[in-house]
Design a protein around this motif. Structure first.
Motif, mmCIF file in Angstrom:
data_model
loop_
_atom_site.group_PDB
_atom_site.id
_atom_site.type_symbol
_atom_site.label_atom_id
_atom_site.label_comp_id
_atom_site.label_asym_id
_atom_site.label_seq_id
_atom_site.Cartn_x
_atom_site.Cartn_y
_atom_site.Cartn_z
ATOM 1 N N GLU A 39 0.730 3.544 26.801
ATOM 2 C CA GLU A 39 -0.507 2.984 27.405
ATOM 3 C C GLU A 39 -1.767 2.649 26.735
ATOM 4 O OE1 GLU A 39 -1.294 5.107 31.184
ATOM 5 O OE2 GLU A 39 0.498 4.541 32.174
ATOM 6 N N ALA A 40 -1.896 3.816 25.837
ATOM 7 C CA ALA A 40 -3.252 3.550 24.924
ATOM 8 C C ALA A 40 -2.912 2.722 23.787
ATOM 9 C CB ALA A 40 -3.482 4.989 24.349
ATOM 10 N N GLN A 41 -1.509 2.491 23.283
ATOM 11 C CA GLN A 41 -1.168 1.505 22.312
ATOM 12 C C GLN A 41 -1.262 0.082 23.123
ATOM 13 O OE1 GLN A 41 -0.710 1.923 19.241
ATOM 14 N NE2 GLN A 41 -0.198 3.888 18.869
ATOM 15 N N ALA A 42 -0.778 -0.059 24.312
ATOM 16 C CA ALA A 42 -0.720 -1.373 24.906
ATOM 17 C C ALA A 42 -2.335 -1.741 25.020
ATOM 18 C CB ALA A 42 -0.152 -1.255 26.244
ATOM 19 N N GLU A 43 -2.999 -0.911 25.596
ATOM 20 C CA GLU A 43 -4.716 -1.303 25.547
ATOM 21 C C GLU A 43 -5.028 -1.592 24.279
ATOM 22 O OE1 GLU A 43 -8.544 1.083 27.103
ATOM 23 O OE2 GLU A 43 -6.479 1.600 28.309
ATOM 24 N N ILE A 44 -4.710 -0.855 23.361
ATOM 25 C CA ILE A 44 -5.246 -1.210 21.792
ATOM 26 C C ILE A 44 -4.841 -2.647 21.410
ATOM 27 C CG2 ILE A 44 -5.267 -0.572 19.420
ATOM 28 C CD1 ILE A 44 -5.235 2.584 20.382
ATOM 29 N N GLU A 45 -3.514 -2.766 21.805
ATOM 30 C CA GLU A 45 -3.102 -3.885 21.175
ATOM 31 C C GLU A 45 -3.708 -5.122 22.003
ATOM 32 O OE1 GLU A 45 -0.871 -6.524 19.313
ATOM 33 O OE2 GLU A 45 -1.142 -4.582 18.837
ATOM 34 N N GLN A 46 -4.052 -5.264 23.125
ATOM 35 C CA GLN A 46 -4.681 -6.106 24.166
ATOM 36 C C GLN A 46 -6.142 -6.218 23.538
ATOM 37 O OE1 GLN A 46 -3.805 -8.292 26.330
ATOM 38 N NE2 GLN A 46 -1.652 -7.262 26.310
ATOM 39 N N TYR A 47 -6.912 -4.915 23.353
ATOM 40 C CA TYR A 47 -8.127 -5.185 22.691
ATOM 41 C C TYR A 47 -8.161 -5.921 21.307
ATOM 42 C CZ TYR A 47 -12.593 -3.906 20.570
ATOM 43 O OH TYR A 47 -13.915 -3.947 20.143
ATOM 44 N N ARG A 48 -7.033 -5.640 20.429
ATOM 45 C CA ARG A 48 -6.933 -6.309 19.178
ATOM 46 C C ARG A 48 -6.790 -7.632 19.220
ATOM 47 N NH1 ARG A 48 -3.718 -8.243 15.898
ATOM 48 N NH2 ARG A 48 -1.964 -7.841 17.279
ATOM 49 N N ILE A 49 -5.892 -8.072 20.219
ATOM 50 C CA ILE A 49 -5.506 -9.500 20.316
ATOM 51 C C ILE A 49 -6.800 -10.306 20.820
ATOM 52 C CG2 ILE A 49 -4.322 -11.039 21.917
ATOM 53 C CD1 ILE A 49 -2.102 -9.024 21.826
ATOM 54 N N GLY A 50 -7.608 -9.526 21.750
ATOM 55 C CA GLY A 50 -8.868 -10.402 22.315
ATOM 56 C C GLY A 50 -9.899 -10.578 21.003
ATOM 57 N N ARG A 51 -10.130 -9.474 20.128
ATOM 58 C CA ARG A 51 -10.871 -9.496 19.136
ATOM 59 C C ARG A 51 -10.616 -10.357 18.091
ATOM 60 N NH1 ARG A 51 -16.012 -7.815 19.734
ATOM 61 N NH2 ARG A 51 -16.200 -7.049 17.299
ATOM 62 N N GLU A 52 -9.065 -10.428 18.025
ATOM 63 C CA GLU A 52 -8.643 -11.410 16.854
ATOM 64 C C GLU A 52 -8.794 -12.889 17.377
ATOM 65 O OE1 GLU A 52 -6.873 -12.664 13.450
ATOM 66 O OE2 GLU A 52 -7.261 -10.686 14.120
ATOM 67 N N ARG A 53 -8.814 -13.173 18.682
ATOM 68 C CA ARG A 53 -8.875 -14.741 19.275
ATOM 69 C C ARG A 53 -10.308 -14.994 19.194
ATOM 70 N NH1 ARG A 53 -6.064 -13.850 24.987
ATOM 71 N NH2 ARG A 53 -3.651 -14.034 24.024
ATOM 72 N N GLU A 54 -11.432 -13.844 19.329
ATOM 73 C CA GLU A 54 -12.655 -14.234 19.164
ATOM 74 C C GLU A 54 -13.111 -14.352 17.886
ATOM 75 O OE1 GLU A 54 -16.878 -11.555 19.832
ATOM 76 O OE2 GLU A 54 -15.244 -10.978 20.981
ATOM 77 N N PHE A 55 -12.515 -13.775 16.847
ATOM 78 C CA PHE A 55 -12.598 -13.839 15.462
ATOM 79 C C PHE A 55 -12.247 -15.184 14.957
ATOM 80 C CE2 PHE A 55 -10.684 -13.946 11.147
ATOM 81 C CZ PHE A 55 -12.130 -13.702 10.361
ATOM 82 N N GLN A 56 -10.836 -15.663 15.592
ATOM 83 C CA GLN A 56 -10.572 -16.903 15.140
ATOM 84 C C GLN A 56 -11.564 -18.126 15.630
ATOM 85 O OE1 GLN A 56 -7.867 -17.916 13.269
ATOM 86 N NE2 GLN A 56 -7.327 -15.464 13.000
ATOM 87 N N HIS A 57 -12.019 -17.920 16.751
ATOM 88 C CA HIS A 57 -12.846 -18.793 17.634
ATOM 89 C C HIS A 57 -14.157 -18.953 16.570
ATOM 90 C CE1 HIS A 57 -14.868 -21.292 20.406
ATOM 91 N NE2 HIS A 57 -15.950 -20.629 20.495
ATOM 92 N N LYS A 58 -14.580 -17.922 16.333
ATOM 93 C CA LYS A 58 -16.041 -17.811 15.386
ATOM 94 C C LYS A 58 -15.437 -18.599 13.947
ATOM 95 C CE LYS A 58 -18.505 -14.208 17.709
ATOM 96 N NZ LYS A 58 -19.171 -12.987 17.492
ATOM 97 N N GLN A 59 -14.520 -18.148 13.213
ATOM 98 C CA GLN A 59 -14.304 -18.826 11.953
ATOM 99 C C GLN A 59 -13.818 -20.047 12.154
ATOM 100 O OE1 GLN A 59 -10.454 -17.227 10.725
ATOM 101 N NE2 GLN A 59 -11.235 -17.546 8.537
ATOM 102 N N HIS A 60 -13.306 -20.524 13.291
ATOM 103 C CA HIS A 60 -12.842 -22.176 13.352
ATOM 104 C C HIS A 60 -14.118 -22.807 13.424
ATOM 105 C CE1 HIS A 60 -10.998 -25.803 14.404
ATOM 106 N NE2 HIS A 60 -11.743 -25.797 15.542
ATOM 107 N N ALA A 61 -15.142 -22.413 14.395
ATOM 108 C CA ALA A 61 -16.592 -22.781 14.682
ATOM 109 C C ALA A 61 -17.188 -23.129 13.326
ATOM 110 C CB ALA A 61 -17.418 -21.890 15.661
#
Length: 118
Positions: A39-61
């Motif tokens: 469960e912790a790994q899944a939660e970490i993966e979800q958090y990582r995916i969210g942060r990665e999306r945010e980073f990609q969005h900021k980088q694209h902007a």
């Protein structure tokens, strides 16, 4: 003696049941730890995916605006080069005539600071 033997049998059975309960408790504990880890790994993966999306969005902007600036700079550079080439073509003949006349049409004169000494 039979009662002693029966008491020992009861103790052995109780010990055996206790060992089984402890073993079962350890298995449950191991399963719970494994489940918590998953469960912790899944939660970490979800958090990582969210942060990665945010980073990609900021980088694209950020890069998107830089890309637009780069395009504008390229266009301005092309316009300046075209302007310089047009100026070169229109003024080339006049500049060459002026240079040739300055080099070829020599008018010998005495310099104004020249003093005649006798």
């Amino acid at each position: 003696m039979a009662s002693q033997s029966q008491g020992i049998q009861q103790l052995l059975q109780a010990e055996k049941r206790a060992a089984e309960k402890v073993a079962e408790a350890r298995k449950r504990k191991t399963r719970r730890l494994r489940q918590a880890k998953e469960e912790a790994q899944a939660e970490i993966e979800q958090y990582r995916i969210g942060r990665e999306r945010e980073f990609q969005h900021k980088q694209h902007a950020s890069l998107g605006s830089q890309g637009n600036l780069s395009t504008e700079v390229d266009q301005q550079t092309r316009k300046k080069i075209q302007s310089m080439q047009a100026n070169y073509q229109s003024n080339r003949e006049r500049v060459l005539r002026t240079l040739l006349s300055l080099v070829c049409d020599i008018k010998p004169e005495i310099h104004q600071n020249y003093r005649i000494t006798a």
